[in-house]
Design a protein around this motif. Structure first.
Motif, PDB file in Angstrom:
ATOM      1  N   LEU A   1       0.798  -0.992  -0.132  1.00  0.00           N
ATOM      2  CA  LEU A   1       0.021  -0.428   0.023  1.00  0.00           C
ATOM      3  C   LEU A   1       0.849   0.939   0.152  1.00  0.00           C
ATOM      4  O   LEU A   1       2.000   1.187   0.341  1.00  0.00           O
ATOM      5  CB  LEU A   1      -0.803   0.384   1.183  1.00  0.00           C
ATOM      6  CG  LEU A   1      -1.550  -1.529   1.538  1.00  0.00           C
ATOM      7  CD1 LEU A   1      -2.548  -1.499   3.203  1.00  0.00           C
ATOM      8  CD2 LEU A   1      -2.851  -1.748   0.411  1.00  0.00           C
ATOM      9  N   THR A   2       0.748   2.462  -0.422  1.00  0.00           N
ATOM     10  CA  THR A   2       0.277   3.482  -0.166  1.00  0.00           C
ATOM     11  C   THR A   2       0.428   4.371   0.902  1.00  0.00           C
ATOM     12  O   THR A   2      -0.324   4.032   1.504  1.00  0.00           O
ATOM     13  CB  THR A   2      -0.099   4.408  -1.097  1.00  0.00           C
ATOM     14  OG1 THR A   2      -1.104   4.798  -0.876  1.00  0.00           O
ATOM     15  CG2 THR A   2       0.419   4.428  -2.984  1.00  0.00           C
ATOM     16  N   PRO A   3       1.367   5.219   1.665  1.00  0.00           N
ATOM     17  CA  PRO A   3       0.554   5.708   2.532  1.00  0.00           C
ATOM     18  C   PRO A   3      -0.518   6.524   3.202  1.00  0.00           C
ATOM     19  O   PRO A   3      -1.237   6.454   4.430  1.00  0.00           O
ATOM     20  CB  PRO A   3       1.538   6.742   3.096  1.00  0.00           C
ATOM     21  CG  PRO A   3       3.100   6.645   2.197  1.00  0.00           C
ATOM     22  CD  PRO A   3       2.840   5.767   1.327  1.00  0.00           C
ATOM     23  N   ASP A   4      -1.061   6.640   1.714  1.00  0.00           N
ATOM     24  CA  ASP A   4      -2.837   6.935   1.720  1.00  0.00           C
ATOM     25  C   ASP A   4      -3.224   6.446   1.530  1.00  0.00           C
ATOM     26  O   ASP A   4      -4.328   5.920   1.250  1.00  0.00           O
ATOM     27  CB  ASP A   4      -3.101   7.922   0.975  1.00  0.00           C
ATOM     28  CG  ASP A   4      -2.819   7.389  -0.530  1.00  0.00           C
ATOM     29  OD1 ASP A   4      -2.257   6.058  -1.096  1.00  0.00           O
ATOM     30  OD2 ASP A   4      -3.187   8.166  -1.255  1.00  0.00           O
ATOM     31  N   GLY A   5      -3.011   4.357   1.648  1.00  0.00           N
ATOM     32  CA  GLY A   5      -4.019   2.756   1.883  1.00  0.00           C
ATOM     33  C   GLY A   5      -4.318   2.807   0.511  1.00  0.00           C
ATOM     34  O   GLY A   5      -5.187   1.575   0.141  1.00  0.00           O
TER      35      GLY A   5
END
Length: 555
Positions: A91-95
């Motif tokens: 995942l990216t840090p924004d989910g």
């Protein structure tokens, strides 16, 4: 944190806002590991891939690793599931999702780590995407019609395996709700499937049912045993016995009652699951006596126990089995006393070992507990907090589809239910409208309507089903619950009994009616000491004795 995390060399974190904030500050992607405590594949990946020192070091240095128990966090599971467990999701840090897979061995995991690093270095947060079910803001809508039931019957015929029984040509799942749908529309398919499940998935040595078979001929058994799936099969075999009188079905149901109330019994309710350690199940029955049985997860899930109450009482209604009735009452009492709040919100689980409780107001928990409570109303004459549980779902989980129609303001005739409150880190703030759970809740709301004669529950059930009506022709046999609920709404039938639960007339009504008809004891829609058969609210006839009722129902 899941106990299995301690067995690996990866420094797992809890799911939550802190993990995503850490990833944002560090400029790293997250590795989300979705695991089930009953899964042998999850345990195997921990023993091998995540215990390999270089892989663990790479994960700890280059990613923010997060471990999630999918049973306890179903909203995370349903947004990030890659098609089975373990699910390995980046995942990216924004989910948003970069990529993912299920089980990965050491070599496969090294390859995906390298690929994710290259993607992350090249695109950063732009590498992520939102899964399709969360991009589609609303269900398709439509108008309910007879087509839902007709299509499902067509699907039964198209997908049925004439050689081995069951539906599908590859992996075989038992599909208890599909069996029940077929019992009144394609009985030969239903009974042949019950026979396949009884002979190939039942653990004749230790009790209970295994989850599924990997091959078309029901070989290659996957050995986990989940409480809700076992309870659902208990109900299907009870219904099979009611329609056919086949003693083997009753015996199979009786053994499942014993499994749920011994091996999975916590002392107060039904435990979550029993693991599927393959080595144990390769032993002969006589050898198992000296081996350690697979571990039981003692977590008490509200939804699992709702299904168990429903199934145990269904079996008791057909057989007068006192043990099934007694344990159903105990599980029901535990639910009501510990997992249903005064406002009707259901607490997802209770872990007695850690004194830990889960989130409240999840759609699946509300639906399954409501199903158990309405069956208690029909069999025991005790609805308990069923109306409060239904009201909580209707008032708090309907709608919220878009800004033009805030929650509670959409047209009532086409309003689906969200899986829970749209809040939390990553993609948890995006609403999800699961078709299967909407169907399950709608079916329970139909029961609640027919027991209480309160039109609000009919309207809520109809709205949930209509929200998906235009997808009817894309539904497979695994969604038979949708067709069942739609058929019951179109042709609602109730046997109102003007006598108390447990009376001869009430017990006869439970045995004689088909399983899609509701029996309502101590009901003023029938004269005292009589039973009234109502179709869509209209009286079809009355009976003042079990014999007269049988004659009325079989004419």
């Amino acid at each position: 944190m899941d106990d299995s995390a301690a067995e690996t060399k990866v420094e797992w974190r809890e799911w939550g806002a802190d993990a995503f904030a850490t990833a944002e500050r560090a400029g790293k992607p997250l590795l989300l590991s979705l695991v089930a405590p009953w899964s042998e594949e999850c345990a195997e990946m921990d023993r091998t891939t995540y215990s390999e020192p270089r892989i663990a070091a790479n994960v700890n240095d280059g990613f923010v690793p997060v471990r999630v128990n999918v049973d306890r966090h179903p909203r995370v599971r349903d947004r990030y599931n890659m098609g089975g467990f373990p699910s390995t999701v980046f995942l990216t840090p924004d989910g948003t999702v970069i990529t993912g897979a299920t089980y990965l061995g050491v070599d496969g995991f090294r390859e995906i780590l390298d690929a994710v690093r290259r993607t992350w270095d090249g695109k950063g947060v732009e590498a992520g995407s939102v899964p399709r079910p969360l991009r589609e803001a609303a269900p398709p809508g439509g108008e309910l019609s007879a087509r839902a039931e007709e299509h499902m019957v067509e699907q039964l015929l198209a997908a049925y395996d004439d050689e081995f029984g069951g539906w599908g040509s590859d992996v075989k799942f038992p599909m208890p709700r599909t069996i029940e749908f077929a019992l009144v529309r394609a009985r030969d398919q239903a009974t042949r499937t019950l026979e396949a499940v009884r002979t190939r998935l039942a653990d004749t040595a230790d009790g209970g049912f295994f989850r599924f078979a990997r091959n078309r001929d029901w070989s290659g058994t996957q050995h986990e045993k989940l409480a809700d799936e076992n309870a659902a099969l208990l109900r299907a075999f009870a219904h099979g016995y009611r329609y056919t009188g086949t003693e083997a079905y009753r015996e199979t149901a009786e053994r499942t009652v014993e499994y749920l109330t011994t091996e999975l019994w916590t002392g107060e309710a039904v435990a979550a699951s029993q693991g599927g350690e393959a080595g144990y199940y390769r032993l002969e029955a006589t050898e198992r006596a000296d081996a350690d049985a697979p571990s039981v997860d003692p977590t008490v899930f509200a939804g699992h126990n709702g299904v168990a109450v429903d199934a145990l009482l269904t079996y008791a209604a057909y057989t007068d089995d006192e043990r099934a009735r007694r344990y159903a009452e105990r599980a029901r009492d535990h639910l009501v006393d510990h997992l249903v709040r005064d406002d009707g919100a259901v607490v997802h689980y209770h872990d007695p070992e850690r004194e830990e409780t889960g989130p409240t107001g999840l759609l699946a928990s509300q639906a399954r507990v409501l199903g158990g409570l309405t069956t208690a109303g029909s069999v025991l004459g005790e609805l308990g907090p069923a109306r409060a549980v239904a009201d909580y779902a209707v008032e708090n989980l309907r709608g919220g589809i878009d800004d033009e129609h805030p929650a509670g303001e959409e047209p009532a005739e086409t309003v689906a239910f969200r899986d829970g409150a749209s809040e939390g880190p990553a993609l948890l703030d995006r609403p999800l409208y699961p078709l299967d759970t909407n169907a399950e809740l709608a079916d329970a709301l139909v029961d609640c309507w027919l027991l209480t004669d309160d039109e609000r529950y009919r309207e809520a059930a109809a709205g949930a089903l209509a929200a998906f009506a235009d997808a009817t022709d894309r539904m497979g046999v695994e969604l038979a619950t949708y067709a069942t609920a739609a058929a019951r709404l179109r042709d609602p039938r109730v046997v109102a009994v003007g006598a108390s639960a447990g009376s001869d007339l009430h017990r006869a009504a439970l045995r004689l009616t088909d399983h899609e008809t509701v029996v309502a004891p101590d009901d003023d829609r029938a004269p005292p000491d009589q039973a009234a058969v109502l179709a869509d609210g209209e009286h079809e006839g009355r009976a003042d004795s079990p014999a007269a009722l049988e004659s009325l129902l079989t004419d």
